[in-house]
Design a protein around this motif. Structure first.
Motif, PDB file in Angstrom:
ATOM      1  N   TYR A 270      -3.315   3.932  -2.275  1.00  0.00           N
ATOM      2  CA  TYR A 270      -3.811   2.647  -3.438  1.00  0.00           C
ATOM      3  C   TYR A 270      -3.064   1.484  -2.893  1.00  0.00           C
ATOM      4  O   TYR A 270      -1.875   1.618  -2.180  1.00  0.00           O
ATOM      5  CB  TYR A 270      -3.490   3.222  -4.706  1.00  0.00           C
TER       6      TYR A 270
ATOM      7  N   ASP B  44      -8.586   9.023  -8.684  1.00  0.00           N
ATOM      8  CA  ASP B  44      -9.088  10.211  -7.579  1.00  0.00           C
ATOM      9  C   ASP B  44      -8.844  11.382  -8.432  1.00  0.00           C
ATOM     10  O   ASP B  44      -7.759  11.975  -8.977  1.00  0.00           O
ATOM     11  CB  ASP B  44      -7.603  10.422  -6.619  1.00  0.00           C
TER      12      ASP B  44
ATOM     13  N   GLU C 258      -4.639   8.503 -11.978  1.00  0.00           N
ATOM     14  CA  GLU C 258      -5.272   7.185 -12.307  1.00  0.00           C
ATOM     15  C   GLU C 258      -4.181   6.361 -12.161  1.00  0.00           C
ATOM     16  O   GLU C 258      -3.244   6.295 -12.887  1.00  0.00           O
ATOM     17  CB  GLU C 258      -5.877   7.249 -13.777  1.00  0.00           C
TER      18      GLU C 258
ATOM     19  N   THR D 278       0.836  -1.024   0.020  1.00  0.00           N
ATOM     20  CA  THR D 278      -0.121  -0.147   0.090  1.00  0.00           C
ATOM     21  C   THR D 278       0.817   1.153  -0.096  1.00  0.00           C
ATOM     22  O   THR D 278       1.856   1.331   0.775  1.00  0.00           O
ATOM     23  CB  THR D 278      -0.800  -0.012   1.278  1.00  0.00           C
TER      24      THR D 278
ATOM     25  N   GLU E  33      -6.794  -3.250 -12.844  1.00  0.00           N
ATOM     26  CA  GLU E  33      -7.655  -2.693 -11.546  1.00  0.00           C
ATOM     27  C   GLU E  33      -7.322  -1.098 -11.780  1.00  0.00           C
ATOM     28  O   GLU E  33      -6.100  -0.854 -11.983  1.00  0.00           O
ATOM     29  CB  GLU E  33      -6.918  -3.367 -10.317  1.00  0.00           C
ATOM     30  N   THR E  34      -8.126  -0.511 -11.660  1.00  0.00           N
ATOM     31  CA  THR E  34      -8.120   1.102 -11.835  1.00  0.00           C
ATOM     32  C   THR E  34      -8.494   1.537 -10.657  1.00  0.00           C
ATOM     33  O   THR E  34      -9.567   1.600 -10.009  1.00  0.00           O
ATOM     34  CB  THR E  34      -8.782   1.389 -13.082  1.00  0.00           C
ATOM     35  N   PHE E  35      -7.589   2.555 -10.003  1.00  0.00           N
ATOM     36  CA  PHE E  35      -7.927   3.497  -8.974  1.00  0.00           C
ATOM     37  C   PHE E  35      -7.848   4.884  -9.625  1.00  0.00           C
ATOM     38  O   PHE E  35      -6.883   5.383 -10.286  1.00  0.00           O
ATOM     39  CB  PHE E  35      -6.724   3.399  -7.761  1.00  0.00           C
TER      40      PHE E  35
END
Length: 142
Positions: free
Chosen positions: A109, A99, A84, A68, A95-97
């Motif tokens: 993330y 903000d 991203e 993390t 997998e996409t994060f």
């Protein structure tokens, strides 16, 4: 008067070219200098264009354990830096994060074991301008 006008014009032009906002603009309550971040990167991006490697790495590779990251992002007041994180882990689907909150931000993330990832970013601002930002990062226990 001539000297005063030249200094005033130079000051306005300098503020415009560097993306400085007026002193009366509201500033962010987020203070990235207090987070004990182990990696700090100062950089710049052209505005309104998605760019890969805004964290300074084309690709990143994780180890055998999940990881993390915490990031504190210092951007110009009034701008939005959409982040991203695109990751792949052991052949699993992307997998996409994302903000996209405006202004300075702190986000985390997490990545699976044996993963690799890329971080993309888009910083909003006046067209045809480069804006500077500071990326503060640290690994934390997963």
């Amino acid at each position: 008067m001539k000297r005063t006008v030249s200094v005033l014009i130079a000051g306005i032009l300098g503020a415009t070219l560097t993306g400085v906002s007026p002193a009366s603009a509201a500033t962010s309550p987020i203070d990235c200098s207090s987070g004990e971040y182990t990696r700090i990167r100062e950089s710049f991006v052209p505005t309104n264009v998605e760019r890969p490697a805004v964290d300074g790495f084309a690709y990143r590779f994780g180890g055998p354990s999940p990881t993390t990251y915490e990031v504190c992002l210092d951007v110009p007041d009034g701008s939005t830096f959409t982040i991203e994180v695109r990751s792949w882990s052991n052949g699993s689907p992307d997998e996409t994060f994302v903000d996209d909150r405006p202004g300075d931000k702190v986000f985390r993330y997490s990545l699976g074991a044996n993963s690799f990832w890329q971080i993309y970013g888009t910083l909003t601002g006046p067209d045809s301008t480069f804006l500077y930002y500071t990326w503060h990062e640290k690994k934390i226990a997963a």
